[in-house]
Design a protein around this motif. Structure first.
Motif, PDB file in Angstrom:
ATOM      1  N   GLY A  95     -75.995 -35.151   7.521  1.00 14.77           N
ATOM      2  CA  GLY A  95     -75.781 -33.772   7.965  1.00 14.77           C
ATOM      3  C   GLY A  95     -74.311 -33.491   8.238  1.00 14.77           C
ATOM      4  N   THR A  96     -73.642 -34.409   8.943  1.00 13.52           N
ATOM      5  CA  THR A  96     -72.219 -34.177   9.242  1.00 13.52           C
ATOM      6  C   THR A  96     -71.380 -34.247   7.969  1.00 13.52           C
ATOM      7  N   GLN A  97     -71.750 -35.142   7.046  1.00 13.76           N
ATOM      8  CA  GLN A  97     -70.990 -35.202   5.777  1.00 13.76           C
ATOM      9  C   GLN A  97     -70.995 -33.833   5.101  1.00 13.76           C
ATOM     10  N   ALA A  98     -72.186 -33.227   5.024  1.00 18.17           N
ATOM     11  CA  ALA A  98     -72.297 -31.927   4.356  1.00 18.17           C
ATOM     12  C   ALA A  98     -71.612 -30.832   5.162  1.00 18.17           C
ATOM     13  N   MET A  99     -71.753 -30.867   6.478  1.00 19.55           N
ATOM     14  CA  MET A  99     -71.145 -29.816   7.311  1.00 19.55           C
ATOM     15  C   MET A  99     -69.627 -29.903   7.300  1.00 19.55           C
ATOM     16  N   LEU A 100     -69.084 -31.115   7.203  1.00 15.86           N
ATOM     17  CA  LEU A 100     -67.623 -31.266   7.107  1.00 15.86           C
ATOM     18  C   LEU A 100     -67.114 -30.576   5.845  1.00 15.86           C
ATOM     19  N   GLU A 101     -67.880 -30.686   4.763  1.00 13.80           N
ATOM     20  CA  GLU A 101     -67.510 -30.048   3.482  1.00 13.80           C
ATOM     21  C   GLU A 101     -67.714 -28.539   3.547  1.00 13.80           C
ATOM     22  N   ASP A 102     -68.688 -28.116   4.372  1.00 11.07           N
ATOM     23  CA  ASP A 102     -69.180 -26.738   4.346  1.00 11.07           C
ATOM     24  C   ASP A 102     -68.582 -25.881   5.475  1.00 11.07           C
ATOM     25  N   GLY A 103     -67.615 -26.416   6.207  1.00 12.51           N
ATOM     26  CA  GLY A 103     -66.945 -25.612   7.236  1.00 12.51           C
ATOM     27  C   GLY A 103     -67.569 -25.670   8.615  1.00 12.51           C
ATOM     28  N   GLY A 104     -68.560 -26.530   8.821  1.00 11.54           N
ATOM     29  CA  GLY A 104     -69.130 -26.696  10.168  1.00 11.54           C
ATOM     30  C   GLY A 104     -70.614 -26.429  10.209  1.00 11.54           C
ATOM     31  N   GLU A 131     -67.051 -36.483  18.469  1.00 11.94           N
ATOM     32  CA  GLU A 131     -66.465 -36.840  17.162  1.00 11.94           C
ATOM     33  C   GLU A 131     -66.159 -35.604  16.312  1.00 11.94           C
ATOM     34  N   TYR A 132     -66.992 -34.558  16.427  1.00  6.31           N
ATOM     35  CA  TYR A 132     -66.835 -33.404  15.528  1.00  6.31           C
ATOM     36  C   TYR A 132     -66.433 -32.124  16.263  1.00  6.31           C
ATOM     37  N   ALA A 133     -65.941 -32.281  17.495  1.00  4.39           N
ATOM     38  CA  ALA A 133     -65.594 -31.090  18.294  1.00  4.39           C
ATOM     39  C   ALA A 133     -64.496 -30.258  17.631  1.00  4.39           C
ATOM     40  N   THR A 134     -63.634 -30.898  16.853  1.00  2.36           N
ATOM     41  CA  THR A 134     -62.554 -30.136  16.209  1.00  2.36           C
ATOM     42  C   THR A 134     -62.910 -29.760  14.763  1.00  2.36           C
TER      43      THR A 134
END
Ligand SMILES: NC(=O)c1ccc[n+]([C@@H]2O[C@H](COP(=O)([O-])OP(=O)(O)OC[C@H]3O[C@@H](n4cnc5c(N)ncnc54)[C@H](O)[C@@H]3O)[C@@H](O)[C@H]2O)c1
Length: 253
Positions: free
Chosen positions: A125-134, A172-175
């Motif tokens: 999920g995070t891999q895809a969200m990192l690519e997709d802007g959050g 880890e993903y707050a930013t």
């Protein structure tokens, strides 16, 4: 509409809390990926959403299998063009059993679905969200993470683990515009609750039975509404929260 145009992936969406949350997201304007090992139940969830005028698709997924979780996320990207919300909700209760007689195989099964399943969801999920802007991830924990619920040693261990992973993910993903939160259902009337109610604790422990402080029982819609809020922009500053929806169960002495 709180999640209009967003895409939500929901595991364990063939039944109970997952199904009601899928319906709620669809009512509120989201496209929904219904993921579950139970094809028949999952397709029924999709049918219900479509009959009500919503948009959903089913993907057969065992959350304890990495390839399945990866293709579940891919389904969202390919079918709806992105992913905004991931609800890692699939879970099993396992046996009601004290530690001295808890079978190792049963422990491994509870861990692989409830803990590894959430880990894999967070990974892909995070891999895809990192690519997709959050995006927003919501994990289903339980009051059993924070209270001693007899006979649920393995289950409680996995749900405490879910709380831990939720907190780490939040930082880890707050930013990266990815929020990670968890809901802790209390006693919610679902097929799981019915199965659990049929399991009887040992007599010597029956005085430790749990109950909510508020009268009555919660319904799956109580969890769905909390998950809707946490996945919506109303919660844009909320991350790392482990939110009980438990009628005050955890506040008891
Ligand atoms: N009902 C409650 O009182 C309660 C309380 C606290 C926490 N929870 C949690 O809420 C979540 C949902 O529970 P529910 O009450 O809706 O239960 P439920 O049994 O009605 O639904 C669970 C769904 O998860 C699916 N599932 C099981 N193993 C799976 C796997 N390996 N891969 C994909 N899907 C799988 C099942 O097929 C089912 O559709 C669980 O994580 C549970 O631990 C429930």
């Amino acid at each position: 509409m709180l999640v209009k145009g967003k895409t939500a992936v929901i595991t364990g969406a063939a039944s109970g809390i997952g199904r009601t949350t899928a319906e709620t997201y669809a009512e509120q304007g989201a496209n929904v990926v219904v993921a579950d090992v139970d094809r028949e139940g999952g397709e029924k969830t999709v049918e219900g959403i479509e009959e009500a005028g919503g948009d959903a698709t089913f993907v057969e997924t065992d959350v304890s299998v990495a390839a399945d979780v990866e293709s579940m996320i891919l389904t969202a990207l390919e079918t709806f063009g992105g992913i905004d919300v991931l609800f890692n909700n699939a879970g099993i209760e396992g046996p009601l059993c004290e530690f001295d007689s808890y079978e190792e195989d049963a422990f491994d099964r509870v861990v692989s679905i409830n803990l590894k399943g959430v880990f894999l969801g967070m990974k892909y999920g995070t891999q895809a969200m990192l690519e997709d802007g959050g995006g927003a991830i919501i994990n289903t924990s339980s009051v059993a993470a924070d209270a001693g619920v007899i006979g649920r040693g393995a289950y409680a261990g996995t749900k405490s683990g879910v709380n831990g992973m939720t907190r780490v993910g939040a930082i880890e993903y707050a930013t990266d515009n990815i929020r990670v939160n968890a809901v802790l259902p209390g006693i919610i009337e679902t097929p799981m609750h019915e199965r659990a109610a049929d399991q009887k604790p040992a007599d010597r422990l029956s005085r430790y039975a749990v109950s909510e402080s508020m009268p009555g029982k919660g319904g799956p819609e109580d969890i769905a509404n909390a998950v809707l809020f946490l996945g919506s922009d109303l919660a844009k500053r909320i991350t790392g929260v482990t939110l009980p929806v438990d009628g005050g169960l955890l506040q008891q002495p």
